[in-house]
Motif scaffolding. Structure first.
Motif, PDB file in Angstrom:
ATOM      1  N   VAL A 140      17.312  48.484 -40.541  1.00 36.65           N
ATOM      2  CA  VAL A 140      18.094  49.242 -41.447  1.00 36.65           C
ATOM      3  C   VAL A 140      18.340  48.734 -42.943  1.00 36.65           C
ATOM      4  CG1 VAL A 140      20.908  49.581 -41.457  1.00 36.65           C
ATOM      5  CG2 VAL A 140      19.759  49.160 -39.256  1.00 36.65           C
ATOM      6  N   GLY A 141      18.112  49.620 -43.803  1.00 40.94           N
ATOM      7  CA  GLY A 141      18.166  49.529 -45.155  1.00 40.94           C
ATOM      8  C   GLY A 141      19.446  49.864 -45.937  1.00 40.94           C
ATOM      9  N   THR A 142      20.126  48.773 -46.494  1.00 45.06           N
ATOM     10  CA  THR A 142      21.299  49.197 -47.318  1.00 45.06           C
ATOM     11  C   THR A 142      20.982  48.505 -48.918  1.00 45.06           C
ATOM     12  OG1 THR A 142      22.348  46.984 -46.661  1.00 45.06           O
ATOM     13  CG2 THR A 142      22.910  48.982 -45.553  1.00 45.06           C
ATOM     14  N   ARG A 143      22.368  48.671 -49.658  1.00 46.61           N
ATOM     15  CA  ARG A 143      22.086  47.998 -51.009  1.00 46.61           C
ATOM     16  C   ARG A 143      23.479  47.664 -51.253  1.00 46.61           C
ATOM     17  NH1 ARG A 143      25.197  50.686 -54.523  1.00 46.61           N
ATOM     18  NH2 ARG A 143      24.970  53.340 -54.240  1.00 46.61           N
ATOM     19  N   ASP A 144      23.531  46.682 -52.204  1.00 47.75           N
ATOM     20  CA  ASP A 144      24.927  46.186 -52.779  1.00 47.75           C
ATOM     21  C   ASP A 144      25.189  47.023 -54.265  1.00 47.75           C
ATOM     22  OD1 ASP A 144      23.605  44.814 -54.673  1.00 47.75           O
ATOM     23  OD2 ASP A 144      24.019  42.826 -53.841  1.00 47.75           O
ATOM     24  N   GLU A 145      26.220  46.624 -54.728  1.00 44.49           N
ATOM     25  CA  GLU A 145      26.665  47.207 -56.084  1.00 44.49           C
ATOM     26  C   GLU A 145      25.513  47.021 -57.367  1.00 44.49           C
ATOM     27  OE1 GLU A 145      28.107  43.099 -56.250  1.00 44.49           O
ATOM     28  OE2 GLU A 145      27.982  44.660 -54.860  1.00 44.49           O
ATOM     29  N   SER A 146      24.734  45.943 -57.083  1.00 47.43           N
ATOM     30  CA  SER A 146      23.856  45.664 -58.210  1.00 47.43           C
ATOM     31  C   SER A 146      22.223  46.426 -57.728  1.00 47.43           C
ATOM     32  CB  SER A 146      23.672  44.092 -58.405  1.00 47.43           C
ATOM     33  OG  SER A 146      23.128  43.645 -57.084  1.00 47.43           O
ATOM     34  N   LEU A 147      22.491  47.033 -56.835  1.00 48.65           N
ATOM     35  CA  LEU A 147      21.317  47.949 -56.131  1.00 48.65           C
ATOM     36  C   LEU A 147      20.017  46.793 -55.702  1.00 48.65           C
ATOM     37  CD1 LEU A 147      20.462  50.935 -58.478  1.00 48.65           C
ATOM     38  CD2 LEU A 147      22.265  50.745 -56.911  1.00 48.65           C
ATOM     39  N   MET A 148      20.718  45.585 -55.306  1.00 47.06           N
ATOM     40  CA  MET A 148      19.883  44.827 -54.418  1.00 47.06           C
ATOM     41  C   MET A 148      19.710  45.296 -53.002  1.00 47.06           C
ATOM     42  SD  MET A 148      17.987  42.245 -53.598  1.00 47.06           S
ATOM     43  CE  MET A 148      17.602  40.845 -54.778  1.00 47.06           C
ATOM     44  N   PRO A 149      18.464  45.680 -52.612  1.00 43.04           N
ATOM     45  CA  PRO A 149      18.396  45.994 -51.161  1.00 43.04           C
ATOM     46  C   PRO A 149      18.665  44.821 -50.092  1.00 43.04           C
ATOM     47  CG  PRO A 149      16.707  46.849 -52.496  1.00 43.04           C
ATOM     48  CD  PRO A 149      17.269  45.726 -53.102  1.00 43.04           C
ATOM     49  N   PRO A 194      19.493  54.181 -50.494  1.00 38.46           N
ATOM     50  CA  PRO A 194      18.359  53.184 -49.852  1.00 38.46           C
ATOM     51  C   PRO A 194      17.269  53.647 -49.225  1.00 38.46           C
ATOM     52  CG  PRO A 194      20.744  52.866 -49.153  1.00 38.46           C
ATOM     53  CD  PRO A 194      20.825  54.161 -49.938  1.00 38.46           C
ATOM     54  N   ASN A 195      16.033  53.096 -48.937  1.00 39.44           N
ATOM     55  CA  ASN A 195      15.133  53.540 -48.436  1.00 39.44           C
ATOM     56  C   ASN A 195      14.478  52.532 -47.641  1.00 39.44           C
ATOM     57  OD1 ASN A 195      13.051  55.985 -48.444  1.00 39.44           O
ATOM     58  ND2 ASN A 195      11.677  54.331 -48.094  1.00 39.44           N
ATOM     59  N   ILE A 196      13.798  52.701 -46.387  1.00 38.49           N
ATOM     60  CA  ILE A 196      13.346  51.629 -45.573  1.00 38.49           C
ATOM     61  C   ILE A 196      12.018  52.167 -45.104  1.00 38.49           C
ATOM     62  CG2 ILE A 196      14.996  52.339 -43.458  1.00 38.49           C
ATOM     63  CD1 ILE A 196      14.891  48.914 -43.125  1.00 38.49           C
ATOM     64  N   LYS A 227      25.445  40.746 -44.531  1.00 37.23           N
ATOM     65  CA  LYS A 227      25.174  41.280 -45.875  1.00 37.23           C
ATOM     66  C   LYS A 227      25.158  42.841 -45.615  1.00 37.23           C
ATOM     67  CE  LYS A 227      24.371  41.587 -50.349  1.00 37.23           C
ATOM     68  NZ  LYS A 227      25.334  41.449 -51.181  1.00 37.23           N
ATOM     69  N   THR A 228      24.336  43.131 -44.539  1.00 34.82           N
ATOM     70  CA  THR A 228      24.514  44.722 -44.531  1.00 34.82           C
ATOM     71  C   THR A 228      25.826  45.230 -44.375  1.00 34.82           C
ATOM     72  OG1 THR A 228      22.206  44.573 -43.471  1.00 34.82           O
ATOM     73  CG2 THR A 228      23.559  46.418 -42.735  1.00 34.82           C
ATOM     74  N   LEU A 229      26.683  44.759 -43.390  1.00 36.22           N
ATOM     75  CA  LEU A 229      27.818  45.349 -43.088  1.00 36.22           C
ATOM     76  C   LEU A 229      28.866  45.069 -44.207  1.00 36.22           C
ATOM     77  CD1 LEU A 229      28.688  43.302 -39.518  1.00 36.22           C
ATOM     78  CD2 LEU A 229      28.757  45.729 -39.951  1.00 36.22           C
ATOM     79  N   ASP A 230      28.651  44.353 -45.149  1.00 37.99           N
ATOM     80  CA  ASP A 230      29.433  44.252 -46.508  1.00 37.99           C
ATOM     81  C   ASP A 230      29.089  45.304 -47.455  1.00 37.99           C
ATOM     82  OD1 ASP A 230      30.479  41.837 -46.129  1.00 37.99           O
ATOM     83  OD2 ASP A 230      29.252  40.556 -47.244  1.00 37.99           O
ATOM     84  N   ASN A 231      27.693  45.576 -47.385  1.00 33.55           N
ATOM     85  CA  ASN A 231      27.280  46.741 -48.266  1.00 33.55           C
ATOM     86  C   ASN A 231      27.883  48.198 -47.505  1.00 33.55           C
ATOM     87  OD1 ASN A 231      25.753  45.097 -49.752  1.00 33.55           O
ATOM     88  ND2 ASN A 231      23.786  45.567 -48.689  1.00 33.55           N
ATOM     89  N   LEU A 242      23.094  54.352 -46.403  1.00 35.33           N
ATOM     90  CA  LEU A 242      22.210  53.486 -45.584  1.00 35.33           C
ATOM     91  C   LEU A 242      20.712  54.517 -45.052  1.00 35.33           C
ATOM     92  CD1 LEU A 242      23.134  52.803 -41.939  1.00 35.33           C
ATOM     93  CD2 LEU A 242      23.633  54.635 -43.012  1.00 35.33           C
ATOM     94  N   ALA A 243      19.872  53.808 -44.927  1.00 34.14           N
ATOM     95  CA  ALA A 243      18.659  54.140 -44.313  1.00 34.14           C
ATOM     96  C   ALA A 243      18.150  53.560 -43.075  1.00 34.14           C
ATOM     97  CB  ALA A 243      17.494  54.085 -45.282  1.00 34.14           C
ATOM     98  N   VAL A 244      17.671  54.208 -42.013  1.00 37.70           N
ATOM     99  CA  VAL A 244      17.548  53.574 -40.748  1.00 37.70           C
ATOM    100  C   VAL A 244      16.077  54.261 -40.604  1.00 37.70           C
ATOM    101  CG1 VAL A 244      18.062  53.323 -38.264  1.00 37.70           C
ATOM    102  CG2 VAL A 244      19.836  53.823 -39.903  1.00 37.70           C
ATOM    103  N   THR A 245      15.150  53.176 -39.935  1.00 39.22           N
ATOM    104  CA  THR A 245      13.885  53.632 -39.765  1.00 39.22           C
ATOM    105  C   THR A 245      13.701  53.114 -38.434  1.00 39.22           C
ATOM    106  OG1 THR A 245      11.491  53.781 -40.211  1.00 39.22           O
ATOM    107  CG2 THR A 245      12.335  51.583 -40.857  1.00 39.22           C
ATOM    108  N   CYS A 246      12.919  53.909 -37.550  1.00 41.67           N
ATOM    109  CA  CYS A 246      12.616  53.456 -36.111  1.00 41.67           C
ATOM    110  C   CYS A 246      11.286  53.774 -35.791  1.00 41.67           C
ATOM    111  CB  CYS A 246      13.573  54.443 -35.035  1.00 41.67           C
ATOM    112  SG  CYS A 246      15.270  54.155 -35.451  1.00 41.67           S
ATOM    113  N   THR A 247      10.657  53.108 -35.062  1.00 43.73           N
ATOM    114  CA  THR A 247       9.139  53.113 -34.781  1.00 43.73           C
ATOM    115  C   THR A 247       8.767  52.898 -33.308  1.00 43.73           C
ATOM    116  OG1 THR A 247       6.889  52.885 -35.430  1.00 43.73           O
ATOM    117  CG2 THR A 247       8.150  50.979 -35.422  1.00 43.73           C
TER     118      THR A 247
END
Lengths: 153, 461
Positions: free
Chosen positions: A18-27, B32-34, A55-59, A66-71
């Motif tokens: 799972v990818g998220t980001r905060d208000e400063s665009l820090m992933p 976001p991207n992952i 941190k993910t939950l805070d974001n 969010l972005a979710v990748t699954c493989t």
């Protein structure tokens, strides 16, 4: 709408990141302990453990993006879903059961790739939070020249 | 979660590509991207690299917003580590790119997809912080292993490998010599160095290349056995002087004083050896191949402790490669046939040019240019031959072969060192008469280029 083949993929023991980001665009990047596609095929639920996904939950609470990748480890079939949080709720027994099933399937996938079950069974798969997500974009991210092509909407 | 700090070297198993990692980035609009990545590569203690092949959104995102976050797994226990990263730069050539590319190609060749798996670039990220994901696994953290020291190569060893490779690939002696000195500066910070070649017949060493001196000193001579360099040549062993006492500076000061007082007669036909007036340490490495002295590599520093056993070892290894290269390239520079020999020079009258007056002293085979000493012995005779043919026949292109066949030059039949004599001549012209040049035109061929009108004058003494 998530295409059939991706719905199937998401229910066969995939690795979920799972990818998220905060208000400063820090992933931020974290692992989810399971994924489920709702019957409407436009909503997914992912399961997170607050112990290492704080941190993910805070974001997610702050901006919902969010972005979710699954493989799938055995064939590298991969997708990425982008969307917005619809709901954040504590994990109930249904989600715990979902998580256990996912853990069993994912361990089997890893086992087929030669990873000892001792390792995957060592994971503390005890999610505390379920996130419902409205999916807005779906990408095929299977490694290769076509990786990243949009498949939906 | 408590943030721990890790030495990324200690996480070496995570960099072996055994378990895919995930990398999240963020576009400038906040989306976001992952993506999964097959491997995070270790670069150094504060950098990692990620291969850029397919995931174009990541590539685009980090150019808009350089921040990124990766989660990697330790394949031994499946512990997870989170890396906070900042994209730094991209490399599409060089050692890092080559090693990542080769690794990918090796994998791709198994599946017949070498084109598909082609590495576009190595994207290098600065590591801002690393944390372990606590509460992730019940398994204990594995104890530190000795293996990491075998995976992370000492930067000195990497530099030695690069130097060995470039010397091995050099086609021309001149290129090898200047390249070696430049690499000593670039890779090891040895800013002041010179290479002297052995002249066995005259029991002397002659400077053929230097780096980091205002006067290149090419052509300066040292007797075998004289001073540190001469002693090293005789003993064929590396020697270094740390915290050098004032004796060397004293000798140089005497020379400076003599020059200042105009007592230059004794020294005017000697080219001074390059040297730092305030050198505090010096090391000289013999260049020996198959037991035969080829020359000496000498390095100086203003730091009194610049040369210790580590530097001794590094320079000795470089010296071995350099000796072999010099030996090979100085005896194997035979010309390729050319049909362009003998072209007429551009008409000197058509341009406004300065005049350079060359005087050749027959008594000691010595050339002065505009009253200043230039060169003597065989290189002087070679230059005189070139200049007279330039004047009388309008020739500008010459070959090593014709010089070898020219009896007047007196080159020995065996081991004539012609290539080194030509380098010497080229460097002396660069230093003393830059508007007349000898330009390499391929193996065994060169051209005389002049931006000045040349006048020649022969004197008996």
């Amino acid at each position: 709408m998530i295409p059939d083949w991706i719905v199937t993929l998401l229910h066969t023991g995939v690795s979920v990141m799972v990818g998220t980001r905060d208000e400063s665009l820090m992933p931020e990047c974290t692992r989810a302990w399971g994924i489920h596609v709702a019957a409407d095929r436009g909503t997914i639920t992912i399961l997170l453990a607050e112990t290492f996904a704080g941190k993910t939950l805070d974001n997610l609470r702050a901006n919902g993006m969010l972005a979710v990748t699954c493989t799938r480890p055995t064939d590298h079939l991969t997708c990425q879903l982008k969307g917005r949080v619809r709901n954040i709720k504590p994990v109930m027994s249904a989600e715990r059961e979902l998580s256990r099933r996912w853990h069993r399937d994912f361990s089997a996938e890893l086992g087929a790739c030669g990873v000892s079950s001792t390792l995957s069974e060592g994971w503390i798969v005890e999610p505390t939070v379920a996130i419902d997500i409205t999916v807005t974009e779906v990408f095929d991210q299977t490694p290769g020249p076509g990786a990243g092509s949009k498949v939906s909407p | 979660m408590k943030k721990a700090s890790f030495l990324i070297e200690d996480l070496w198993p995570c960099f072996q590509g055994m378990v895919p990692a995930a990398l999240s980035t963020c576009a400038s609009d906040g989306t976001p991207n992952i993506t999964f990545i097959s491997q995070v590569y270790y670069v150094d203690a504060t950098h990692v690299a990620i291969s850029f092949q397919f995931f174009n959104k990541t590539h685009r995102n980090v150019r808009e917003n350089p921040l990124a976050c990766a989660v990697v797994l330790d394949p031994r226990t499946l512990h997870a580590y989170r890396f906070h990263l900042r994209y730094d730069h991209s490399e599409a050539t060089g050692p890092l790119f080559e090693s990542m590319s080769l690794q990918l190609q090796a994998v791709a060749s198994y599946s017949g997809m070498t084109e598909v798996f082609r590495l576009q670039a190595a994207d290098v990220y600065e590591v801002l912080g690393v944390e372990r994901l606590e509460g992730f696994t019940r398994l204990p953290i594995p104890p530190p292993s000795e293996r990491s020291s075998r995976l992370f190569i000492d930067p000195n060893v990497v530099s030695l490998r690069l130097i060995a490779e470039r010397l091995n690939q050099a086609q021309m002696l001149d290129e090898a010599l200047q390249g070696a000195l430049q690499m000593l500066d670039d890779f090891f910070g040895f800013h002041h160095a010179m290479i002297l070649l052995a002249d066995e017949r005259n029991a002397k060493l002659q400077t053929i290349a230097s780096h980091g001196y205002s006067d290149n000193g090419v052509g300066s001579e040292v007797g075998i056995g004289e001073g540190l360099i001469g002693m090293v040549a005789r003993a064929q062993r590396t020697l270094y002087l740390s915290a050098m006492d004032h004796s060397l500076r004293y000798a140089r000061a005497v020379r400076g004083r003599a020059e200042a007082l105009g007592q230059t007669e004794a020294i005017e036909r000697e080219i001074p050896l390059p040297g730092l007036p305030d050198a505090a340490s010096q090391i000289a490495v013999p260049l020996v191949t198959r037991g035969r002295l080829v020359g000496v590599l000498a390095v100086e520093s203003k730091d009194p402790l610049a040369f210790l056993p580590r530097e001794n070892t590094l320079l000795s290894i470089i010296g071995l490669h350099l000796a072999t290269t010099i030996d090979l390239l100085s005896r194997d520079q035979d010309e390729i046939p050319t049909d362009r020999v003998g072209q007429a020079p551009p008409s000197p009258e058509s341009r406004t040019m300065s005049t350079r007056r060359f005087s050749f002293f027959q008594k000691d085979d010595c050339i002065f240019v505009d009253g200043n000493y230039l060169i003597r012995n065989v290189p002087a005779k070679i230059l005189w031959r070139l200049l007279t043919q330039y004047r009388d026949e309008g020739r500008v292109e010459f070959t090593n072969r014709e010089l070898r066949m020219d009896a007047w030059l007196g080159l020995p039949e065996y081991k004539d060192n012609l290539e080194t004599r030509l380098i010497l001549l080229r460097r002396r012209l660069e230093q003393k008469c830059p508007d007349v040049r000898l330009v390499q035109r391929g193996r065994g061929r060169f051209a005389l280029e002049a931006d000045a009108t040349i006048e020649l004058c022969e004197k008996e003494c």
